[in-house]
Design a protein around this motif. Sequence first.
Motif, PDB file in Angstrom:
ATOM      1  N   TYR A  12      -4.308 -11.626   2.038  1.00 33.41           N
ATOM      2  CA  TYR A  12      -4.074 -10.045   0.711  1.00 33.41           C
ATOM      3  C   TYR A  12      -3.007 -10.113   1.326  1.00 33.41           C
ATOM      4  O   TYR A  12      -2.141  -9.641   2.171  1.00 33.41           O
ATOM      5  CB  TYR A  12      -5.518 -10.018   1.462  1.00 33.41           C
ATOM      6  CG  TYR A  12      -6.518  -9.961   1.200  1.00 33.41           C
ATOM      7  CD1 TYR A  12      -6.812  -9.315   0.664  1.00 33.41           C
ATOM      8  CD2 TYR A  12      -7.062 -10.105   1.942  1.00 33.41           C
ATOM      9  CE1 TYR A  12      -8.594  -9.977  -0.198  1.00 33.41           C
ATOM     10  CE2 TYR A  12      -8.400 -10.890   1.737  1.00 33.41           C
ATOM     11  CZ  TYR A  12      -8.950 -10.495   0.322  1.00 33.41           C
ATOM     12  OH  TYR A  12     -10.226 -10.904   0.301  1.00 33.41           O
ATOM     13  N   THR A  14       0.387  -7.249   0.371  1.00 33.51           N
ATOM     14  CA  THR A  14       0.621  -5.452  -0.128  1.00 33.51           C
ATOM     15  C   THR A  14       2.229  -4.819  -0.215  1.00 33.51           C
ATOM     16  O   THR A  14       2.679  -5.543   1.086  1.00 33.51           O
ATOM     17  CB  THR A  14       0.635  -3.678   0.623  1.00 33.51           C
ATOM     18  OG1 THR A  14       0.668  -3.298   0.191  1.00 33.51           O
ATOM     19  CG2 THR A  14       0.541  -4.088   1.989  1.00 33.51           C
ATOM     20  N   ASN A  28      -6.242   1.417   5.131  1.00 36.43           N
ATOM     21  CA  ASN A  28      -6.379   1.065   3.238  1.00 36.43           C
ATOM     22  C   ASN A  28      -6.798  -0.418   2.836  1.00 36.43           C
ATOM     23  O   ASN A  28      -6.262  -0.907   1.849  1.00 36.43           O
ATOM     24  CB  ASN A  28      -5.460   2.412   3.351  1.00 36.43           C
ATOM     25  CG  ASN A  28      -6.104   3.092   1.873  1.00 36.43           C
ATOM     26  OD1 ASN A  28      -6.938   2.450   0.673  1.00 36.43           O
ATOM     27  ND2 ASN A  28      -4.379   3.646   0.982  1.00 36.43           N
ATOM     28  N   ASP A  29      -7.788  -0.952   2.073  1.00 38.50           N
ATOM     29  CA  ASP A  29      -8.485  -1.756   2.286  1.00 38.50           C
ATOM     30  C   ASP A  29      -8.199  -1.621   0.417  1.00 38.50           C
ATOM     31  O   ASP A  29      -7.600  -3.024  -0.153  1.00 38.50           O
ATOM     32  CB  ASP A  29     -10.004  -2.144   2.087  1.00 38.50           C
ATOM     33  CG  ASP A  29      -9.954  -2.979   3.951  1.00 38.50           C
ATOM     34  OD1 ASP A  29      -9.296  -2.522   4.395  1.00 38.50           O
ATOM     35  OD2 ASP A  29     -11.243  -2.237   3.734  1.00 38.50           O
ATOM     36  N   ASN A  30      -8.157  -0.673  -0.262  1.00 39.95           N
ATOM     37  CA  ASN A  30      -7.734  -0.393  -1.760  1.00 39.95           C
ATOM     38  C   ASN A  30      -6.418  -0.832  -2.244  1.00 39.95           C
ATOM     39  O   ASN A  30      -5.667  -1.660  -3.558  1.00 39.95           O
ATOM     40  CB  ASN A  30      -8.055   1.266  -2.404  1.00 39.95           C
ATOM     41  CG  ASN A  30      -9.257   1.137  -2.489  1.00 39.95           C
ATOM     42  OD1 ASN A  30     -10.225   0.642  -1.797  1.00 39.95           O
ATOM     43  ND2 ASN A  30      -9.999   2.612  -1.930  1.00 39.95           N
ATOM     44  N   ILE A  31      -5.620  -1.063  -0.916  1.00 45.52           N
ATOM     45  CA  ILE A  31      -4.187  -1.139  -1.883  1.00 45.52           C
ATOM     46  C   ILE A  31      -3.526  -2.734  -1.150  1.00 45.52           C
ATOM     47  O   ILE A  31      -2.956  -3.076  -1.853  1.00 45.52           O
ATOM     48  CB  ILE A  31      -2.543  -0.415  -0.734  1.00 45.52           C
ATOM     49  CG1 ILE A  31      -3.270  -1.221   1.264  1.00 45.52           C
ATOM     50  CG2 ILE A  31      -3.311   0.634  -0.704  1.00 45.52           C
ATOM     51  CD1 ILE A  31      -1.813   0.018   2.089  1.00 45.52           C
ATOM     52  N   TRP A  32      -4.868  -3.362  -0.337  1.00 45.63           N
ATOM     53  CA  TRP A  32      -4.202  -4.881  -0.211  1.00 45.63           C
ATOM     54  C   TRP A  32      -4.734  -6.159  -1.887  1.00 45.63           C
ATOM     55  O   TRP A  32      -5.569  -5.070  -2.074  1.00 45.63           O
ATOM     56  CB  TRP A  32      -5.254  -5.716   0.790  1.00 45.63           C
ATOM     57  CG  TRP A  32      -4.471  -5.082   2.313  1.00 45.63           C
ATOM     58  CD1 TRP A  32      -5.035  -3.886   2.902  1.00 45.63           C
ATOM     59  CD2 TRP A  32      -3.356  -5.246   2.554  1.00 45.63           C
ATOM     60  NE1 TRP A  32      -4.143  -3.201   3.557  1.00 45.63           N
ATOM     61  CE2 TRP A  32      -3.214  -4.749   3.756  1.00 45.63           C
ATOM     62  CE3 TRP A  32      -2.745  -6.142   3.160  1.00 45.63           C
ATOM     63  CZ2 TRP A  32      -2.172  -4.638   4.854  1.00 45.63           C
ATOM     64  CZ3 TRP A  32      -1.599  -6.738   3.796  1.00 45.63           C
ATOM     65  CH2 TRP A  32      -0.585  -5.315   4.743  1.00 45.63           C
ATOM     66  N   GLU A  33      -3.879  -6.726  -2.340  1.00 41.49           N
ATOM     67  CA  GLU A  33      -4.445  -7.334  -2.952  1.00 41.49           C
ATOM     68  C   GLU A  33      -4.260  -8.901  -2.604  1.00 41.49           C
ATOM     69  O   GLU A  33      -3.537  -9.655  -1.824  1.00 41.49           O
ATOM     70  CB  GLU A  33      -3.073  -7.461  -4.754  1.00 41.49           C
ATOM     71  CG  GLU A  33      -2.845  -5.703  -4.186  1.00 41.49           C
ATOM     72  CD  GLU A  33      -2.411  -6.529  -5.902  1.00 41.49           C
ATOM     73  OE1 GLU A  33      -2.527  -7.129  -7.189  1.00 41.49           O
ATOM     74  OE2 GLU A  33      -1.646  -5.632  -6.287  1.00 41.49           O
TER      75      GLU A  33
END
Length: 123
Positions: A12, A14, A28-33
Motif C-alpha cells: 500500500y 501514500t 488512517n487506513d483511508n489514505i493508503w492505496e
Amino acid sequence: MSRKRLFNDNWYFTKQKPDTPYELFMNNDNIWEPVEVPHDWLIFDTCNLYESGDGWYRKNFSIPRVEPDNKFFLRFEGVYMDSTVYVNGKQAGEWKYGYSTFEFDITDYVEDGSNEVVVRVVY
C-alpha cells in the motif's frame, strides 16, 4: 536451509508532505492505496508529476513461528531515492542512492504472527 519468498504483492502507498512523521497518519487506513511493486511514486499522480513529498509504502505479513536460529532478511532491488525501512515500528535500516540493490537483516524486528514493514522514500 535457505528459503526465499517474493515480497512484491499486497503493498500500500501514500504520499505525504516532506518530513511528516509516520505516527501522524499510520492509523488512517483511508489514505493508503494498493499499488503494484515495482512502483514509481514520483509519477503516481499524473496531474502532479514530480511533486515534492515523501512516499510511504507498507505491507503486512505473517510469520507463524520464529525459531531461535532463523534469520530474516529483506532485500530490495532498488528504491529511488533515499529510503528508510521500518519493521514493526522500529528502524531496520537506511539506504541512499536509488537503483542499487540492498538488504537488511530484520531478524531482531520480526515477531511470531503478524508483522508490518514500512518504507519511507524521499526523492
